[in-house]
Design a protein around this motif. Structure first.
Motif, PDB file in Angstrom:
ATOM      1  N   ALA A 130       0.881  -1.168   0.000  1.00  0.00           N
ATOM      2  CA  ALA A 130       0.000   0.000   0.000  1.00  0.00           C
ATOM      3  C   ALA A 130       0.917   1.216   0.000  1.00  0.00           C
ATOM      4  O   ALA A 130       1.273   1.744   1.056  1.00  0.00           O
ATOM      5  CB  ALA A 130      -0.917  -0.003   1.212  1.00  0.00           C
ATOM      6  N   ASP A 131       1.317   1.619  -1.199  1.00  0.00           N
ATOM      7  CA  ASP A 131       2.316   2.667  -1.365  1.00  0.00           C
ATOM      8  C   ASP A 131       1.663   3.884  -2.004  1.00  0.00           C
ATOM      9  O   ASP A 131       1.213   3.820  -3.150  1.00  0.00           O
ATOM     10  CB  ASP A 131       3.456   2.154  -2.242  1.00  0.00           C
ATOM     11  N   PRO A 132       1.608   5.003  -1.288  1.00  0.00           N
ATOM     12  CA  PRO A 132       0.942   6.193  -1.841  1.00  0.00           C
ATOM     13  C   PRO A 132       1.769   6.963  -2.846  1.00  0.00           C
ATOM     14  O   PRO A 132       1.270   7.930  -3.442  1.00  0.00           O
ATOM     15  CB  PRO A 132       0.686   7.046  -0.590  1.00  0.00           C
ATOM     16  N   VAL A 133       3.012   6.580  -3.060  1.00  0.00           N
ATOM     17  CA  VAL A 133       3.939   7.353  -3.893  1.00  0.00           C
ATOM     18  C   VAL A 133       4.058   6.712  -5.267  1.00  0.00           C
ATOM     19  O   VAL A 133       3.966   5.496  -5.429  1.00  0.00           O
ATOM     20  CB  VAL A 133       5.322   7.439  -3.207  1.00  0.00           C
ATOM     21  N   GLY A 134       4.303   7.540  -6.273  1.00  0.00           N
ATOM     22  CA  GLY A 134       4.655   7.030  -7.591  1.00  0.00           C
ATOM     23  C   GLY A 134       3.459   6.706  -8.460  1.00  0.00           C
ATOM     24  O   GLY A 134       2.296   6.866  -8.090  1.00  0.00           O
ATOM     25  N   PRO A 144      -1.424  -5.340   1.887  1.00  0.00           N
ATOM     26  CA  PRO A 144      -1.362  -5.442   3.346  1.00  0.00           C
ATOM     27  C   PRO A 144      -0.202  -4.710   4.001  1.00  0.00           C
ATOM     28  O   PRO A 144      -0.201  -4.520   5.213  1.00  0.00           O
ATOM     29  CB  PRO A 144      -1.241  -6.949   3.587  1.00  0.00           C
ATOM     30  N   PHE A 145       0.808  -4.292   3.219  1.00  0.00           N
ATOM     31  CA  PHE A 145       1.984  -3.638   3.799  1.00  0.00           C
ATOM     32  C   PHE A 145       1.972  -2.140   3.498  1.00  0.00           C
ATOM     33  O   PHE A 145       2.226  -1.729   2.362  1.00  0.00           O
ATOM     34  CB  PHE A 145       3.272  -4.259   3.257  1.00  0.00           C
ATOM     35  N   PRO A 146       1.701  -1.293   4.503  1.00  0.00           N
ATOM     36  CA  PRO A 146       1.784   0.151   4.282  1.00  0.00           C
ATOM     37  C   PRO A 146       3.232   0.589   4.126  1.00  0.00           C
ATOM     38  O   PRO A 146       4.103   0.165   4.884  1.00  0.00           O
ATOM     39  CB  PRO A 146       1.154   0.745   5.545  1.00  0.00           C
ATOM     40  N   ILE A 147       3.487   1.435   3.132  1.00  0.00           N
ATOM     41  CA  ILE A 147       4.844   1.904   2.859  1.00  0.00           C
ATOM     42  C   ILE A 147       4.928   3.388   3.228  1.00  0.00           C
ATOM     43  O   ILE A 147       4.109   4.196   2.786  1.00  0.00           O
ATOM     44  CB  ILE A 147       5.216   1.702   1.374  1.00  0.00           C
ATOM     45  N   HIS A 148       5.927   3.714   4.025  1.00  0.00           N
ATOM     46  CA  HIS A 148       6.094   5.074   4.537  1.00  0.00           C
ATOM     47  C   HIS A 148       7.456   5.609   4.142  1.00  0.00           C
ATOM     48  O   HIS A 148       8.450   4.889   4.126  1.00  0.00           O
ATOM     49  CB  HIS A 148       5.974   5.063   6.065  1.00  0.00           C
ATOM     50  N   GLY A 172      22.464  12.775  -8.073  1.00  0.00           N
ATOM     51  CA  GLY A 172      21.095  12.898  -8.539  1.00  0.00           C
ATOM     52  C   GLY A 172      20.112  12.567  -7.433  1.00  0.00           C
ATOM     53  O   GLY A 172      20.476  12.014  -6.390  1.00  0.00           O
ATOM     54  N   THR A 173      18.846  12.907  -7.648  1.00  0.00           N
ATOM     55  CA  THR A 173      17.819  12.666  -6.640  1.00  0.00           C
ATOM     56  C   THR A 173      16.684  11.846  -7.230  1.00  0.00           C
ATOM     57  O   THR A 173      16.496  11.800  -8.450  1.00  0.00           O
ATOM     58  CB  THR A 173      17.256  13.995  -6.110  1.00  0.00           C
ATOM     59  N   THR A 174      15.920  11.218  -6.356  1.00  0.00           N
ATOM     60  CA  THR A 174      14.759  10.448  -6.772  1.00  0.00           C
ATOM     61  C   THR A 174      13.653  10.619  -5.746  1.00  0.00           C
ATOM     62  O   THR A 174      13.918  10.675  -4.542  1.00  0.00           O
ATOM     63  CB  THR A 174      15.103   8.956  -6.935  1.00  0.00           C
ATOM     64  N   ASP A 175      12.434  10.707  -6.231  1.00  0.00           N
ATOM     65  CA  ASP A 175      11.274  10.771  -5.341  1.00  0.00           C
ATOM     66  C   ASP A 175      10.694   9.394  -5.069  1.00  0.00           C
ATOM     67  O   ASP A 175       9.826   9.248  -4.212  1.00  0.00           O
ATOM     68  CB  ASP A 175      10.182  11.665  -5.960  1.00  0.00           C
ATOM     69  N   ASP A 176      11.147   8.397  -5.822  1.00  0.00           N
ATOM     70  CA  ASP A 176      10.604   7.043  -5.669  1.00  0.00           C
ATOM     71  C   ASP A 176      11.730   6.045  -5.896  1.00  0.00           C
ATOM     72  O   ASP A 176      12.074   5.734  -7.027  1.00  0.00           O
ATOM     73  CB  ASP A 176       9.466   6.814  -6.666  1.00  0.00           C
ATOM     74  N   GLU A 177      12.303   5.546  -4.810  1.00  0.00           N
ATOM     75  CA  GLU A 177      13.424   4.615  -4.939  1.00  0.00           C
ATOM     76  C   GLU A 177      13.008   3.251  -5.465  1.00  0.00           C
ATOM     77  O   GLU A 177      13.856   2.411  -5.741  1.00  0.00           O
ATOM     78  CB  GLU A 177      14.152   4.486  -3.601  1.00  0.00           C
ATOM     79  N   ASN A 178      11.691   3.008  -5.593  1.00  0.00           N
ATOM     80  CA  ASN A 178      11.228   1.751  -6.170  1.00  0.00           C
ATOM     81  C   ASN A 178      10.751   1.892  -7.615  1.00  0.00           C
ATOM     82  O   ASN A 178      10.223   0.938  -8.181  1.00  0.00           O
ATOM     83  CB  ASN A 178      10.107   1.149  -5.310  1.00  0.00           C
ATOM     84  N   ALA A 179      10.937   3.055  -8.204  1.00  0.00           N
ATOM     85  CA  ALA A 179      10.679   3.180  -9.642  1.00  0.00           C
ATOM     86  C   ALA A 179      11.720   2.350 -10.392  1.00  0.00           C
ATOM     87  O   ALA A 179      12.890   2.299  -9.995  1.00  0.00           O
ATOM     88  CB  ALA A 179      10.753   4.637 -10.071  1.00  0.00           C
TER      89      ALA A 179
END
Length: 510
Positions: A130-134, A144-148, A172-179
């Motif tokens: 449950a990832d609100p990002v990206g 079932p796993f909330p991602i913070h 460099g920077t990233t807003d989503d390390e799982n992209a």
């Protein structure tokens, strides 16, 4: 008789128990050697809390198997923390939620078949998070796993300085390390919410799941062997307070982890025939690859003393940011990571240090695990051989040099008093840094591939692409031990995704 007997209540075991028991037509038994803290509010702090600093790790001893292994020739024996508690290592780890890269699963597909390609793994990742990002097409929103991720305005001063230093030096920077294409420094995704850990037991073995009449959960029940009838697994031998009993199952699933699963196979006569016979163990099936090809993520660290007026306490959140990058001269994209530990106590009272862990995320070296005794209480032999490939050591030396360069930037100079490790005399000496890496090398606690999966035609593999143990019926291994190769990330999320993928196949009778 149970339809499925799951051995090990770690990440894979908890997920399999929850998913398989959703089918009311099957009876499922989940067995865990450690305690089941079903009342989460009364669980040990390390099981409950993910946000705390190093003081949260004070209860490892009662929750850890206590394994040790050879790290390298210079390091000698090192500790290998593995969770002996419902939730397994996912109950005591750093709660980092990072996916492997698409290239990792391209390699898996080459080794084990298209069933394990990125196109198969991505939906499994999405199903459990449950990832609100990206991008919503790349991330699950209702798993079932909330991602913070800690927002920037909550970063500890040392974390903010690390990120600014990385930016200054061009990472460099990233807003989503799982992209899939993400590189650079950014907010570290964590399976936690409101400062609490959402480990496998809490996220998956909910009250609703536990109340299912077709799911039985047994804790403090250690499996010490597999029972066979001819070449079919028919049950397991279980040690508990009531003695040793045999529990039968239509299908036995080992989910005991990259140490526990090969150890159980060897104890049960599944492994290299000559080695088993030397220990007086009858050979069920000759599988020389059991325990071979073991992978890990070697790591070392750099540490500085903080200035007296630098903000931060050892109770601050330990992990908030990280940087993924490609080592100098490497052709393996994203093969390295740096994790700052916000504030750690120094040896003197009141001393505060900043530590940056440097992790080789795609080891080329491989180790092995072997049986030392037919007694299940005798630990298996483990030699991680962490630096047996020169490139592994050199990439870590490169990472130490990068950490030292970060410390020279303005954001970090404001907080750092002096270098502690490696000794300053070695900081400009590459030979000295090589020696430092060899002496301090540690496990990244991401052991995998000790029961490697391979194509049906691959005689050197332990399990086939559906995780069936070769030469046997009724026995599968579903955990990190069957990874065809390591991944360029922490292994927790991927082990859960693998179990999610396999649960779906088992429910349709694959």
């Amino acid at each position: 008789m149970y339809d499925f007997v799951i051995v090990g209540g770690g990440s894979a075991g908890c997920l399999l128990a929850a998913r398989l028991s959703a089918d009311e037509r099957v009876d499922v038994l989940l067995l865990e050697a450690g305690r089941d803290h079903s009342d989460f509010e009364r669980a040990p702090r390390v099981v409950r809390e993910a946000v705390g600093g190093v003081d949260v790790t004070d209860q490892f001893d009662e929750l850890d198997w206590g394994y040790t292994a050879m790290g390298s020739a210079a390091s000698g024996r090192i500790d290998i923390p593995r969770g002996r508690v419902m939730g397994g290592s996912g109950a005591i780890n750093g709660a980092i939620w990072l996916r492997g890269l698409p290239e990792d699963f391209k390699r898996w597909a080459e080794m084990a078949g298209l069933e394990w390609d990125w196109s198969e793994m991505l939906p499994a990742y999405r199903a459990i998070e449950a990832d609100p990002v990206g991008d919503a097409n790349a991330h699950g929103r209702v798993g079932p796993f909330p991602i913070h991720r800690f927002p920037r305005d909550e970063w500890v001063a040392t974390q903010a300085a690390f990120a600014a230093a990385c930016e200054e030096l061009g990472y460099g920077t990233t807003d989503d390390e799982n992209a899939p294409d993400s590189m650079g420094v950014g907010q570290l995704p964590l399976n936690q919410a409101d400062g609490l850990r959402w480990g496998p037991a809490r996220a998956l073995l909910t009250d609703e799941v536990r109340s299912r009449p077709n799911l039985t959960i047994g804790d403090q029940a250690r499996v010490v062997g597999i029972e066979f009838s001819r070449q079919r697994a028919v049950g397991v031998r279980v040690q508990s307070a009531d003695g040793t009993t045999v529990t039968e199952g239509r299908e036995i699933i080992l989910a005991a982890g990259a140490i526990g699963s090969p150890h159980l196979l060897l104890l049960s006569g599944v492994g290299p025939a000559d080695e088993l016979r030397r220990l007086g163990i009858g050979v069920t099936v000759d599988l020389p690859a059991v325990g071979q090809g073991l992978r890990d993520h070697p790591k070392t660290w750099v540490e500085w003393r903080l200035t007296e007026d630098a903000p931060g306490r050892p109770t601050d959140p330990l992990l908030q940011t990280s940087a993924r990058y490609t080592a100098t001269g490497s052709d393996l994209r994203g093969d390295m990571m740096l994790y700052p530990n916000s504030v750690v106590p120094g040896p003197a009272p009141g001393d505060r240090h900043l530590r940056i862990e440097a992790v080789n995320n795609l080891q080329l070296s491989w180790g092995r695990l072997w049986l030392r005794s037919p007694d299940p209480d005798v630990q298996p032999g483990i030699d991680l051989r962490l630096l047996s490939e020169t490139r592994d050591r050199e990439r870590l030396v490169d990472s130490i040099e990068r950490c030292l360069a970060l410390a020279e930037t303005a954001p970090m100079r404001e907080l750092i008093d002096s270098l502690v490790r490696p000794a300053p005399v070695h900081a400009t000496d590459r030979a000295g840094l090589r020696g430092y890496v060899e002496r301090t090398i540690m496990t990244g606690q991401h052991i995998s591939s000790s029961c490697r999966m391979g194509r049906t035609s691959d005689a050197s593999a332990v399990v086939d692409p559906d995780c069936r143990v070769r030469g046997l019926e009724g026995l599968r291994v579903i955990d990190g031990s069957v990874m065809p190769d390591s991944i360029r990330a922490n292994t927790h999320a991927t082990i859960l995704a693998m179990a999610e993928l396999m649960a779906g196949r088992l429910l349709v009778g694959d």
